[in-house]
Design an enzyme around this catalytic site. Structure first.
Site, short mmCIF file in Angstrom:
data_model
loop_
_atom_site.label_atom_id
_atom_site.label_comp_id
_atom_site.label_asym_id
_atom_site.label_seq_id
_atom_site.Cartn_x
_atom_site.Cartn_y
_atom_site.Cartn_z
N LYS A 17 -57.89 -56.53 -2.28
CA LYS A 17 -59.02 -57.42 -2.57
C LYS A 17 -59.43 -58.21 -1.34
CE LYS A 17 -58.22 -61.60 -4.56
NZ LYS A 17 -58.79 -62.77 -3.84
N ASN A 18 -58.44 -58.86 -0.70
CA ASN A 18 -58.78 -59.79 0.37
C ASN A 18 -59.23 -59.10 1.65
OD1 ASN A 18 -58.32 -61.83 -1.36
ND2 ASN A 18 -56.30 -62.41 -0.55
N ARG A 87 -64.88 -68.32 -3.59
CA ARG A 87 -64.90 -69.01 -2.29
C ARG A 87 -65.07 -68.03 -1.12
NH1 ARG A 87 -62.98 -74.09 -1.62
NH2 ARG A 87 -62.52 -73.53 0.52
N ASP A 111 -61.25 -76.50 -5.67
CA ASP A 111 -60.84 -75.48 -6.64
C ASP A 111 -59.44 -75.79 -7.15
OD1 ASP A 111 -59.02 -74.67 -4.75
OD2 ASP A 111 -60.03 -72.80 -4.27
N ASP A 299 -49.46 -66.19 -1.65
CA ASP A 299 -49.89 -65.45 -2.85
C ASP A 299 -48.73 -64.82 -3.61
OD1 ASP A 299 -52.94 -65.50 -2.57
OD2 ASP A 299 -52.23 -64.92 -0.59
N ILE A 321 -48.69 -73.71 2.58
CA ILE A 321 -50.08 -73.34 2.88
C ILE A 321 -51.07 -74.16 2.06
CG2 ILE A 321 -51.70 -71.41 3.13
CD1 ILE A 321 -49.12 -71.01 4.75
N1 EPU Z 1 -57.91 -74.74 5.90
C1 EPU Z 1 -58.49 -75.88 6.41
N2 EPU Z 1 -59.72 -75.77 7.00
C2 EPU Z 1 -60.37 -74.58 7.10
C3 EPU Z 1 -59.76 -73.42 6.57
C4 EPU Z 1 -58.52 -73.53 5.98
O1 EPU Z 1 -57.93 -76.96 6.34
O2 EPU Z 1 -61.48 -74.55 7.66
C5 EPU Z 1 -56.56 -74.85 5.27
C6 EPU Z 1 -56.60 -74.49 3.79
O3 EPU Z 1 -56.99 -75.59 3.00
C7 EPU Z 1 -55.17 -74.06 3.56
C8 EPU Z 1 -54.80 -73.37 4.88
O4 EPU Z 1 -55.72 -73.87 5.84
O5 EPU Z 1 -54.36 -75.17 3.39
C9 EPU Z 1 -54.88 -71.86 4.85
O6 EPU Z 1 -56.12 -71.41 4.36
P1 EPU Z 1 -56.75 -70.01 4.81
O7 EPU Z 1 -58.05 -70.27 5.46
O8 EPU Z 1 -55.74 -69.23 5.56
O9 EPU Z 1 -57.00 -69.31 3.41
P2 EPU Z 1 -58.30 -68.61 2.86
O10 EPU Z 1 -58.93 -67.77 3.92
O11 EPU Z 1 -59.16 -69.61 2.18
C10 EPU Z 1 -57.10 -66.42 2.11
C11 EPU Z 1 -56.97 -65.62 0.84
C12 EPU Z 1 -56.08 -66.35 -0.15
C13 EPU Z 1 -54.72 -66.58 0.51
C14 EPU Z 1 -54.90 -67.34 1.84
C15 EPU Z 1 -53.62 -67.54 2.60
C16 EPU Z 1 -59.06 -64.46 0.65
C17 EPU Z 1 -60.33 -64.26 -0.10
N3 EPU Z 1 -58.27 -65.42 0.24
O12 EPU Z 1 -57.71 -67.65 1.76
O13 EPU Z 1 -55.91 -65.48 -1.26
O14 EPU Z 1 -53.91 -67.31 -0.37
O15 EPU Z 1 -55.81 -66.61 2.68
O16 EPU Z 1 -53.04 -66.34 2.92
O17 EPU Z 1 -58.77 -63.73 1.58
C18 EPU Z 1 -55.93 -64.88 -3.56
O18 EPU Z 1 -56.06 -63.71 -3.22
O19 EPU Z 1 -55.70 -65.21 -4.76
C19 EPU Z 1 -56.03 -65.94 -2.56
C20 EPU Z 1 -56.19 -67.20 -2.89
#
Ligand code: EPU
Length: 410
Positions: A17-18, A87, A111, A299, A321
């Protein structure tokens, strides 16, 4: 769903998915027909399709393949009605700025994980020359011509690394992303972009160097298998026992998880066609601490917590995380689990058997963890808000039923 076990047979692992969601967003970077294979038929992919269609992309699904016909002109708007449902919609920001120089994307808002800012996405894009303004809940981005720069991420954010990569591939000159995320889905995106003609070095390391090119061309690409779906089935075997072959799984993407499960007593064998899991006795508790890749993915954590609920002994779980990712614990406690959670930590003391109960899913992985707990419970478990599970899993109930579990999706 009823307590089940042991499980026996083969389960095919679908596309990630991701990864698929970001590959779809990246298709915006090239005019013409891109085909993506091994794309899971899940609700989040349908939302991303809706979003891209609203921008003018024509999309057709044939089995596990989707064909995206990307026009020369795009309508670069991601409305709140779609962004609030998913998101990952924010992933269109980088490609739109790179390809047509402007974008209006609704701010995602909070969220169920608590606050999830996108400040690193925006700061990074600003360093490449984009400017942003905020009105009526939307972010408007402008970039006449993105110019490569050195961007140092405060944290190896998956989403920020991806947005920056997708912007930098069409920027003028060289971009260096320091402290980049290294998840397999990032490598998959980089491989896809390279196949489109992008020049990217250091893929899979924390220093990614991108030399911008003038134009990218559409291509055909196969999505990697979903390591989180695979982890879900491993947890199911952990609580039910039995022997299951995860067909097509990539063990090299799950090394830390494999070590953890082996420490708990699971037998895992890498085979040419996938990963075989075998459990004959009750598993032992271990401590779990989430970290960016190659550490243990956040995850996986809800599934590991579900497995710890019925393991022998107690385990300490630490979330590094997402601060707020423990909401499902109260639901597990309704099923008889012994868990004490505070802040980023939870202590899980294993019980012999959970007790089926009506519970509620708050997000995709929490929902899947409740399914696993239901398999480990005596009597019936009914999960409300199961649509969360459909967002990330293609026929989870069917795949579990095929190896002997008693699950139905009402
Ligand atoms: N963060 C910030 N600022 C930003 C971006 C992130 O503070 O601009 C923080 C977040 O709040 C969090 C940490 O950095 O505390 C990590 O967030 P990250 O950006 O790595 O996560 P994401 O890209 O929003 C993706 C996956 C998630 C998975 C995370 C971590 C997708 C669509 N989502 O989210 O997957 O948990 O990486 O590996 O790729 C899921 O599949 O259910 C899911 C939530």
């Amino acid at each position: 769903m009823q307590g089940s076990g042991p499980l026996n047979g083969d389960i095919p692992i679908g596309g990630a998915k991701n990864s698929a969601l970001k590959l779809m967003a990246a298709s915006l970077l090239a005019e013409g027909s891109t085909s993506l294979l091994n794309v899971p038929d899940i609700a989040d992919v349908a939302i991303m399709s809706e979003l891209l269609e609203a921008m003018g992309v024509e999309i057709e699904r044939i089995g596990d393949r989707i064909d995206l016909d990307v026009p020369a002109e795009l309508d670069p708007i991601a409305p709140y009605s779609l962004v609030e449902r998913m998101r990952a919609s924010i992933a269109v920001l980088g490609p739109l700025l790179a390809r047509i120089g402007h974008a209006r994307v609704a701010m995602p808002g909070g969220d169920d994980f608590g606050s999830r800012p996108i400040d690193m996405h925006l700061q990074g894009l600003e360093q490449l020359g984009a400017t942003f303004s905020y009105q009526h809940g939307d972010i408007s981005g402008e970039a006449h011509q993105l110019v490569g720069a050195e961007v140092f991420l405060e944290f190896p954010s998956v989403g920020a690394t991806e947005n920056l990569m997708m912007a930098a591939v069409l920027a003028q000159g060289e971009t260096v992303i320091e402290n980049a995320a290294r998840e397999p889905e990032i490598t998959d995106l980089a491989n896809f972009l390279s196949q489109m003609g992008a020049m990217i070095d250091g893929v899979g390391t924390s220093r990614v160097v991108i030399e911008g090119v003038e134009v990218l061309r559409p291509t055909t690409y196969t999505t990697i298998p979903d390591r989180i779906e695979a982890a879900t089935f491993l947890a199911a075997v952990a609580v039910c026992g039995g022997e299951v072959l995860l067909k097509g799984a990539r063990p090299d993407h799950m090394e830390m998880l494999i070590r953890k499960l082996e420490e708990m007593g699971m037998g895992l064998t890498v085979e040419p066609s996938g990963l075989r899991a075998e459990v004959t006795d009750r598993l032992r508790a271990v401590d779990v601490s989430t970290l960016p890749y190659p550490g243990l993915a956040t995850d996986y954590k809800p599934f590991l917590v579900a497995a710890l609920c019925v393991a022998e002994g107690a385990g300490m779980v630490t979330e590094n995380i997402f601060a707020g990712r423990f909401r499902y614990v109260d639901e597990l406690v309704r099923m008889g689990a012994e868990i004490r959670a505070e802040g980023r930590h939870a202590v899980v003391r294993g019980v012999e058997r959970l007790s089926g109960a009506p519970v509620r899913a708050h997000d995709i992985r929490a929902g899947a963890a409740l399914v696993i707990a239901g398999l480990a419970a005596e009597g019936e478990t009914v999960i409300a808000n199961a649509y969360h599970v459909d967002r990330g899993y293609e026929d989870l109930a069917g795949k579990l039923t095929s190896v002997g579990a008693q699950v139905t999706r009402a």
